[in-house]
Design a protein around this motif. Structure first.
Motif, short mmCIF file in Angstrom:
data_model
loop_
_atom_site.label_atom_id
_atom_site.label_comp_id
_atom_site.label_asym_id
_atom_site.label_seq_id
_atom_site.Cartn_x
_atom_site.Cartn_y
_atom_site.Cartn_z
N ASN A 12 -69.93 -39.64 2.99
CA ASN A 12 -71.23 -39.84 2.65
C ASN A 12 -71.53 -41.15 1.62
O ASN A 12 -72.63 -41.82 1.66
CB ASN A 12 -71.92 -38.81 1.66
CG ASN A 12 -72.11 -37.52 2.61
OD1 ASN A 12 -72.29 -37.44 3.77
ND2 ASN A 12 -71.57 -36.41 1.99
N GLU A 13 -70.35 -41.59 1.27
CA GLU A 13 -70.57 -42.82 0.48
C GLU A 13 -70.43 -44.15 1.29
O GLU A 13 -71.16 -45.12 1.22
CB GLU A 13 -69.44 -43.00 -0.63
CG GLU A 13 -69.66 -41.73 -1.83
CD GLU A 13 -68.26 -41.50 -2.58
OE1 GLU A 13 -67.64 -42.62 -2.52
OE2 GLU A 13 -68.02 -40.44 -3.06
N ASN A 14 -69.44 -44.45 1.96
CA ASN A 14 -69.05 -45.36 2.69
C ASN A 14 -68.54 -45.06 4.15
O ASN A 14 -67.45 -44.94 4.44
CB ASN A 14 -68.04 -46.37 2.09
CG ASN A 14 -67.84 -47.56 2.75
OD1 ASN A 14 -68.27 -47.92 3.87
ND2 ASN A 14 -67.03 -48.56 2.03
N ARG A 15 -69.55 -45.02 5.34
CA ARG A 15 -69.24 -44.38 6.47
C ARG A 15 -68.40 -45.35 7.17
O ARG A 15 -67.57 -45.08 8.16
CB ARG A 15 -70.69 -44.18 7.08
CG ARG A 15 -70.65 -43.69 8.46
CD ARG A 15 -70.54 -42.16 8.32
NE ARG A 15 -71.05 -41.42 7.64
CZ ARG A 15 -72.30 -40.45 7.82
NH1 ARG A 15 -72.52 -40.34 9.16
NH2 ARG A 15 -72.97 -39.77 7.06
N GLU A 16 -68.48 -46.72 6.95
CA GLU A 16 -67.61 -47.64 7.75
C GLU A 16 -66.10 -47.44 7.36
O GLU A 16 -65.19 -47.41 8.29
CB GLU A 16 -68.09 -49.10 7.40
CG GLU A 16 -69.42 -49.50 8.11
CD GLU A 16 -69.89 -50.68 7.66
OE1 GLU A 16 -68.91 -51.67 7.08
OE2 GLU A 16 -71.19 -51.37 7.87
N LYS A 17 -65.90 -47.07 6.07
CA LYS A 17 -64.53 -47.05 5.78
C LYS A 17 -64.04 -45.68 6.30
O LYS A 17 -62.99 -45.58 6.57
CB LYS A 17 -64.22 -46.94 4.18
CG LYS A 17 -63.22 -46.95 3.65
CD LYS A 17 -63.20 -47.00 2.05
CE LYS A 17 -61.91 -46.97 1.38
NZ LYS A 17 -61.62 -46.93 -0.01
N ALA A 18 -64.81 -44.67 6.21
CA ALA A 18 -64.45 -43.51 6.76
C ALA A 18 -64.02 -43.61 8.36
O ALA A 18 -63.12 -42.89 8.75
CB ALA A 18 -65.56 -42.49 6.67
N TYR A 19 -64.86 -44.12 9.11
CA TYR A 19 -64.47 -44.40 10.42
C TYR A 19 -63.28 -45.24 10.60
O TYR A 19 -62.44 -44.89 11.57
CB TYR A 19 -65.73 -45.37 11.24
CG TYR A 19 -67.00 -44.63 11.28
CD1 TYR A 19 -67.06 -43.45 11.79
CD2 TYR A 19 -68.02 -45.35 11.25
CE1 TYR A 19 -68.32 -42.70 12.11
CE2 TYR A 19 -69.47 -44.56 11.43
CZ TYR A 19 -69.23 -43.32 11.93
OH TYR A 19 -70.71 -42.73 12.14
N ILE A 20 -62.89 -46.08 9.68
CA ILE A 20 -61.34 -46.73 9.92
C ILE A 20 -60.43 -45.79 9.66
O ILE A 20 -59.26 -45.60 10.21
CB ILE A 20 -61.47 -48.10 8.93
CG1 ILE A 20 -62.17 -49.02 9.20
CG2 ILE A 20 -60.02 -48.39 8.65
CD1 ILE A 20 -62.37 -50.16 8.23
N PHE A 21 -60.59 -44.79 8.69
CA PHE A 21 -59.61 -43.72 8.54
C PHE A 21 -59.65 -42.78 9.60
O PHE A 21 -58.58 -41.95 9.67
CB PHE A 21 -59.95 -43.07 6.94
CG PHE A 21 -59.30 -44.06 5.87
CD1 PHE A 21 -58.00 -43.87 5.58
CD2 PHE A 21 -60.09 -45.01 5.20
CE1 PHE A 21 -57.38 -44.74 4.79
CE2 PHE A 21 -59.56 -45.82 4.39
CZ PHE A 21 -58.06 -45.54 4.16
N SER A 76 -55.30 -39.66 5.55
CA SER A 76 -56.68 -40.12 6.06
C SER A 76 -57.50 -39.31 5.92
O SER A 76 -58.77 -39.53 6.04
CB SER A 76 -56.25 -40.60 7.24
OG SER A 76 -55.17 -41.83 7.27
N LEU A 77 -57.29 -37.89 6.32
CA LEU A 77 -58.31 -36.91 6.74
C LEU A 77 -58.98 -36.80 5.20
O LEU A 77 -60.15 -36.51 5.23
CB LEU A 77 -57.55 -35.90 7.24
CG LEU A 77 -58.46 -34.45 7.37
CD1 LEU A 77 -59.51 -34.91 8.62
CD2 LEU A 77 -57.88 -33.29 8.01
N GLU A 78 -58.44 -36.66 4.22
CA GLU A 78 -58.77 -36.53 2.97
C GLU A 78 -59.80 -37.66 2.50
O GLU A 78 -60.82 -37.27 1.98
CB GLU A 78 -57.80 -36.25 1.69
CG GLU A 78 -57.97 -35.96 0.36
CD GLU A 78 -58.53 -37.21 -0.39
OE1 GLU A 78 -59.35 -37.17 -1.23
OE2 GLU A 78 -57.92 -38.37 -0.15
N THR A 79 -59.28 -38.83 2.81
CA THR A 79 -60.38 -40.14 2.55
C THR A 79 -61.48 -39.99 3.58
O THR A 79 -62.46 -40.39 2.88
CB THR A 79 -59.23 -41.24 2.99
OG1 THR A 79 -58.37 -41.47 2.05
CG2 THR A 79 -60.25 -42.42 2.46
N ILE A 80 -61.40 -39.49 4.71
CA ILE A 80 -62.44 -39.35 5.54
C ILE A 80 -63.40 -38.39 4.96
O ILE A 80 -64.84 -38.81 4.78
CB ILE A 80 -62.02 -38.71 6.93
CG1 ILE A 80 -61.33 -39.84 7.80
CG2 ILE A 80 -63.42 -38.47 7.70
CD1 ILE A 80 -60.67 -39.23 8.98
#
Length: 78
Positions: free
Chosen positions: A33-42, A24-28
């Motif tokens: 920079n690309e998809n902040r909403e997806k990063a917040y979920i992770f 999850s940290l790697e995905t964050i």
């Protein structure tokens, strides 16, 4: 007393949570920079993984202490 397989599986579950938080940290970092909403979920998955790792670790240690004390009680009764 728990079998050796049971003890190893408890440790494996701990490590699975740690792997989930690491991925999850790697995905964050990759999605920040690309998809902040997806990063917040992770971020939530990362925090959940760390929390569950610590929770399962403390539970396992308490269970092992209980198993050791139960084993000592049985030996002392004989």
């Amino acid at each position: 007393m728990k079998s050796n397989f049971g003890r190893k599986s408890l440790k494996a579950v701990e490590w699975v949570w740690l792997v989930i938080s690491t991925l999850s940290l790697e995905t964050i970092f990759s999605q920040w920079n690309e998809n902040r909403e997806k990063a917040y979920i992770f971020v939530i998955f990362f925090l959940l993984g760390i929390f569950m790792f610590k929770l399962r670790r403390t539970q396992r240690k308490k269970m092992e202490a209980h198993w050791r004390s139960s084993k000592n009680e049985i030996v002392n009764q004989k």
